[in-house]
Scaffold this motif. Sequence first.
Motif, PDB file in Angstrom:
ATOM      1  N   TRP A  16       0.799  -1.217   0.000  1.00  0.00           N
ATOM      2  CA  TRP A  16       0.000   0.000   0.000  1.00  0.00           C
ATOM      3  C   TRP A  16       0.835   1.272   0.000  1.00  0.00           C
ATOM      4  O   TRP A  16       0.287   2.360  -0.152  1.00  0.00           O
ATOM      5  N   LYS A  17       2.140   1.156   0.141  1.00  0.00           N
ATOM      6  CA  LYS A  17       2.992   2.322  -0.069  1.00  0.00           C
ATOM      7  C   LYS A  17       3.000   2.707  -1.541  1.00  0.00           C
ATOM      8  O   LYS A  17       3.162   3.877  -1.880  1.00  0.00           O
ATOM      9  N   ASN A  18       2.822   1.729  -2.414  1.00  0.00           N
ATOM     10  CA  ASN A  18       2.841   1.964  -3.856  1.00  0.00           C
ATOM     11  C   ASN A  18       1.449   2.046  -4.465  1.00  0.00           C
ATOM     12  O   ASN A  18       1.267   2.661  -5.503  1.00  0.00           O
ATOM     13  N   GLU A  19       0.481   1.398  -3.850  1.00  0.00           N
ATOM     14  CA  GLU A  19      -0.887   1.376  -4.375  1.00  0.00           C
ATOM     15  C   GLU A  19      -1.731   2.387  -3.604  1.00  0.00           C
ATOM     16  O   GLU A  19      -2.357   2.068  -2.603  1.00  0.00           O
ATOM     17  N   LEU A  20      -1.766   3.599  -4.098  1.00  0.00           N
ATOM     18  CA  LEU A  20      -2.467   4.694  -3.418  1.00  0.00           C
ATOM     19  C   LEU A  20      -3.917   4.762  -3.898  1.00  0.00           C
ATOM     20  O   LEU A  20      -4.235   4.372  -5.016  1.00  0.00           O
ATOM     21  N   GLY A  21      -4.793   5.302  -3.079  1.00  0.00           N
ATOM     22  CA  GLY A  21      -6.192   5.457  -3.462  1.00  0.00           C
ATOM     23  C   GLY A  21      -6.865   4.127  -3.744  1.00  0.00           C
ATOM     24  O   GLY A  21      -7.747   4.027  -4.585  1.00  0.00           O
ATOM     25  N   TYR A  22      -6.465   3.099  -3.024  1.00  0.00           N
ATOM     26  CA  TYR A  22      -6.941   1.729  -3.219  1.00  0.00           C
ATOM     27  C   TYR A  22      -8.450   1.659  -3.087  1.00  0.00           C
ATOM     28  O   TYR A  22      -9.049   2.202  -2.165  1.00  0.00           O
ATOM     29  N   LYS A  23      -9.103   0.970  -4.062  1.00  0.00           N
ATOM     30  CA  LYS A  23     -10.553   0.781  -4.013  1.00  0.00           C
ATOM     31  C   LYS A  23     -10.868  -0.659  -4.404  1.00  0.00           C
ATOM     32  O   LYS A  23     -10.402  -1.134  -5.445  1.00  0.00           O
ATOM     33  N   LEU A  24     -11.624  -1.360  -3.587  1.00  0.00           N
ATOM     34  CA  LEU A  24     -11.997  -2.746  -3.844  1.00  0.00           C
ATOM     35  C   LEU A  24     -13.487  -2.821  -4.138  1.00  0.00           C
ATOM     36  O   LEU A  24     -14.306  -2.300  -3.383  1.00  0.00           O
ATOM     37  N   LYS A  25     -13.843  -3.471  -5.256  1.00  0.00           N
ATOM     38  CA  LYS A  25     -15.241  -3.716  -5.598  1.00  0.00           C
ATOM     39  C   LYS A  25     -15.496  -5.214  -5.504  1.00  0.00           C
ATOM     40  O   LYS A  25     -14.699  -6.014  -5.972  1.00  0.00           O
ATOM     41  N   LYS A  26     -16.608  -5.584  -4.893  1.00  0.00           N
ATOM     42  CA  LYS A  26     -17.008  -6.985  -4.795  1.00  0.00           C
ATOM     43  C   LYS A  26     -18.403  -7.108  -5.387  1.00  0.00           C
ATOM     44  O   LYS A  26     -19.270  -6.273  -5.129  1.00  0.00           O
ATOM     45  N   TRP A  44      -6.119   1.294  -8.150  1.00  0.00           N
ATOM     46  CA  TRP A  44      -5.244   2.149  -7.367  1.00  0.00           C
ATOM     47  C   TRP A  44      -4.453   3.025  -8.318  1.00  0.00           C
ATOM     48  O   TRP A  44      -4.456   2.804  -9.517  1.00  0.00           O
ATOM     49  N   HIS A  45      -3.815   4.042  -7.761  1.00  0.00           N
ATOM     50  CA  HIS A  45      -2.908   4.856  -8.563  1.00  0.00           C
ATOM     51  C   HIS A  45      -1.552   4.891  -7.881  1.00  0.00           C
ATOM     52  O   HIS A  45      -1.435   4.658  -6.677  1.00  0.00           O
ATOM     53  N   ASP A  46      -0.538   5.161  -8.678  1.00  0.00           N
ATOM     54  CA  ASP A  46       0.809   5.235  -8.116  1.00  0.00           C
ATOM     55  C   ASP A  46       1.173   6.678  -7.802  1.00  0.00           C
ATOM     56  O   ASP A  46       0.350   7.588  -7.947  1.00  0.00           O
ATOM     57  N   GLN A  47       2.415   6.895  -7.401  1.00  0.00           N
ATOM     58  CA  GLN A  47       2.882   8.227  -7.006  1.00  0.00           C
ATOM     59  C   GLN A  47       2.867   9.214  -8.171  1.00  0.00           C
ATOM     60  O   GLN A  47       2.856  10.419  -7.964  1.00  0.00           O
ATOM     61  N   HIS A  48       2.854   8.700  -9.399  1.00  0.00           N
ATOM     62  CA  HIS A  48       2.884   9.553 -10.589  1.00  0.00           C
ATOM     63  C   HIS A  48       1.493   9.846 -11.138  1.00  0.00           C
ATOM     64  O   HIS A  48       1.361  10.545 -12.143  1.00  0.00           O
ATOM     65  N   GLY A  49       0.467   9.278 -10.509  1.00  0.00           N
ATOM     66  CA  GLY A  49      -0.903   9.522 -10.952  1.00  0.00           C
ATOM     67  C   GLY A  49      -1.420   8.527 -11.975  1.00  0.00           C
ATOM     68  O   GLY A  49      -2.522   8.680 -12.478  1.00  0.00           O
ATOM     69  N   SER A  50      -0.634   7.511 -12.302  1.00  0.00           N
ATOM     70  CA  SER A  50      -1.094   6.476 -13.239  1.00  0.00           C
ATOM     71  C   SER A  50      -2.036   5.525 -12.509  1.00  0.00           C
ATOM     72  O   SER A  50      -1.761   5.081 -11.399  1.00  0.00           O
ATOM     73  N   TRP A  51      -3.178   5.202 -13.152  1.00  0.00           N
ATOM     74  CA  TRP A  51      -4.175   4.329 -12.547  1.00  0.00           C
ATOM     75  C   TRP A  51      -4.044   2.910 -13.066  1.00  0.00           C
ATOM     76  O   TRP A  51      -3.682   2.682 -14.217  1.00  0.00           O
ATOM     77  N   PHE A  52      -4.364   1.954 -12.202  1.00  0.00           N
ATOM     78  CA  PHE A  52      -4.281   0.534 -12.526  1.00  0.00           C
ATOM     79  C   PHE A  52      -5.540  -0.166 -12.024  1.00  0.00           C
ATOM     80  O   PHE A  52      -6.157   0.266 -11.065  1.00  0.00           O
ATOM     81  N   ARG A  53      -5.910  -1.261 -12.708  1.00  0.00           N
ATOM     82  CA  ARG A  53      -7.073  -2.044 -12.289  1.00  0.00           C
ATOM     83  C   ARG A  53      -6.758  -3.520 -12.486  1.00  0.00           C
ATOM     84  O   ARG A  53      -6.190  -3.915 -13.483  1.00  0.00           O
ATOM     85  N   ARG A  54      -7.125  -4.308 -11.490  1.00  0.00           N
ATOM     86  CA  ARG A  54      -6.980  -5.777 -11.594  1.00  0.00           C
ATOM     87  C   ARG A  54      -8.345  -6.405 -11.435  1.00  0.00           C
ATOM     88  O   ARG A  54      -9.134  -6.021 -10.572  1.00  0.00           O
TER      89      ARG A  54
END
Length: 55
Positions: A16-26, A44-54
Motif C-alpha cells: 500500500w505504499k505503492n498502491e495509493l487510493g486503493y478501491k476494492l469492488k465486490k 489504485w494509482h501510483d505516485q505519478h498519478g497512473s491508474w491501474f485495475r486488476r
Amino acid sequence: MISGREEVKVFLTNKWKNELGYKLKKELWAFTENRIAVGFEYEWHDQHGSWFRRL
C-alpha cells in the motif's frame, strides 16, 4: 509465500505504499444452496498519478 500475521502486515504495508487510493469492488454473481460465485476488482494509482485495475 506469506506465513503468519507479522508477514501479512509487512506485505500489506509495502504493497500500500505503492498502491495509493486503493478501491476494492465486490460483486455477487450467483449463489445456490452451498456455492457462491463472486467477482473482485480493485483499482489504485501510483505516485505519478497512473491508474491501474486488476480483475
